[in-house]
Design a protein around this motif. Structure first.
Motif, short mmCIF file in Angstrom:
data_model
loop_
_atom_site.label_atom_id
_atom_site.label_comp_id
_atom_site.label_asym_id
_atom_site.label_seq_id
_atom_site.Cartn_x
_atom_site.Cartn_y
_atom_site.Cartn_z
N GLN A 157 47.47 46.22 42.77
CA GLN A 157 46.56 45.11 43.02
C GLN A 157 45.25 45.62 43.62
N GLU A 187 43.34 45.14 46.06
CA GLU A 187 43.22 44.61 47.40
C GLU A 187 43.39 45.74 48.41
N THR A 226 45.57 45.03 38.81
CA THR A 226 45.81 43.59 38.73
C THR A 226 45.04 42.87 39.83
N MET A 227 44.95 41.54 39.68
CA MET A 227 44.31 40.67 40.67
C MET A 227 42.86 41.10 40.94
N ASP A 237 39.05 40.75 41.19
CA ASP A 237 38.06 39.70 41.41
C ASP A 237 36.68 40.34 41.40
N ARG A 276 42.16 38.06 38.73
CA ARG A 276 42.86 37.05 39.51
C ARG A 276 42.67 35.72 38.79
N SER A 324 49.08 32.47 37.38
CA SER A 324 50.01 32.05 38.43
C SER A 324 50.78 30.79 38.05
#
Length: 298
Positions: free
Chosen positions: A178, A180, A213-214, A216, A244, A249
């Motif tokens: 991810q 993040e 992934t995810m 932004d 994202r 989801s």
């Protein structure tokens, strides 16, 4: 493509990429891809089911093996997995043939699932006393007679016996990461485990693919993480990253992948493009010669 609204919508999504007519190369032999990361919440299950659905929509025959006791991959594919359903637990612990538990995914032709039930939560303990405990999944896959192009194994967020079984059965490891903070935290232990399995149990296994992934694009952090991952794993990281997305989801709550839930969404198109990269890489095609866009449908 089956003549249903979902099937037609999914076909439109494939055509939206402008490559449906080209198709994708089929592997010469079944590619067993282990989707693993001991961190939770990085998109393992989401990546597993959507890549599998993407390849199936391109005409491949694909199986998802759900090795996570939570059974989220089974849920996302609309497969019943209550405690009385024959599952991968019966295959690992009781030696039931894989063909006895595999179910077709109704929304996507050519896609199949070996579901997980809550019984799998105790399999780690039960496997300890069994003969050849690390290779029970591999033997089940080797004995499966139906032709398949891809098998995706969705691992639990741990590095226990279930994940080891997956790595012994497979030849490739796909790691979702991810975009993040702490994205690379714990990754070293996963890579060491892959090395241990390669040295002692399965000399074929290697980390072939890393998927961001995810992502932004509005945040500087996502770009920084992506750059850091690419600097460490230049050869393995796919050019396509997964944004994202609320649609991604939402899809599992309807028992669907994002490919059938919202075929035109950015998440759907990104997974289709990521699947295309994986297929071309497996065929030895130079991605630089393709029309793949860097970053997919971010």
């Amino acid at each position: 493509m089956d003549d249903t609204p979902i099937g037609r919508a999914a076909q439109l999504a494939v055509e939206a990429l402008g490559r449906a007519g080209q198709g994708l190369p089929r592997p010469e032999q079944t590619r067993v891809i282990v989707v693993a990361n001991q961190k939770g919440g990085v998109g393992k299950t989401t990546t597993t089911v959507n890549l599998a659905a993407s390849l199936a929509l391109h005409g491949a025959r694909v199986m998802v093996v759900d090795l996570d006791p939570q059974g989220n991959a089974s849920t996302a594919l609309g497969i019943d997995h209550h405690s009385d359903v024959p599952s991968i637990y019966d295959v690992l612990v009781d030696g039931k043939p894989l063909s006895d538990v595999v179910q077709p995914v109704t929304d996507v032709e050519g896609l199949f699932c070996a579901p997980a039930t809550i019984d799998l939560a105790g399999a780690e303990i039960e496997l300890v006393s069994l003969v050849a405990r690390e290779s029970r999944l591999r033997r089940a896959i080797d004995a499966y007679e139906q032709p398949l192009d891809y098998i995706f194994v969705d691992c639990p967020p741990s590095l226990g016996l279930l994940t080891v079984n997956a790595m012994v059965a497979g030849a490739e490891v796909l790691i979702p990461i991810q975009c993040e903070y702490y994205a690379l935290e714990g990754l070293g232990q996963l890579l060491r485990n892959v090395d241990l399995v390669r040295g002692h149990l399965n000399p074929r296994i290697k980390v072939s693919t890393i998927l961001l992934t995810m992502y932004d694009g509005r945040t500087r952090l996502a770009s920084q993480v992506a750059d850091e991952v690419r600097s460490h794993f230049a050869e393995e990281v796919l050019r396509t990253s997964i944004p994202r997305s609320v649609r991604i989801s939402e899809a599992p709550s309807y028992g669907q992948t994002v490919l059938t839930y919202d075929p035109g969404s950015s998440g759907s198109l990104s997974y289709l493009e990521a699947a295309r990269e994986i297929a071309l890489r497996g065929a030895g095609t130079d991605m630089a010669d393709s029309n793949s866009s860097d970053g997919g449908a971010q």
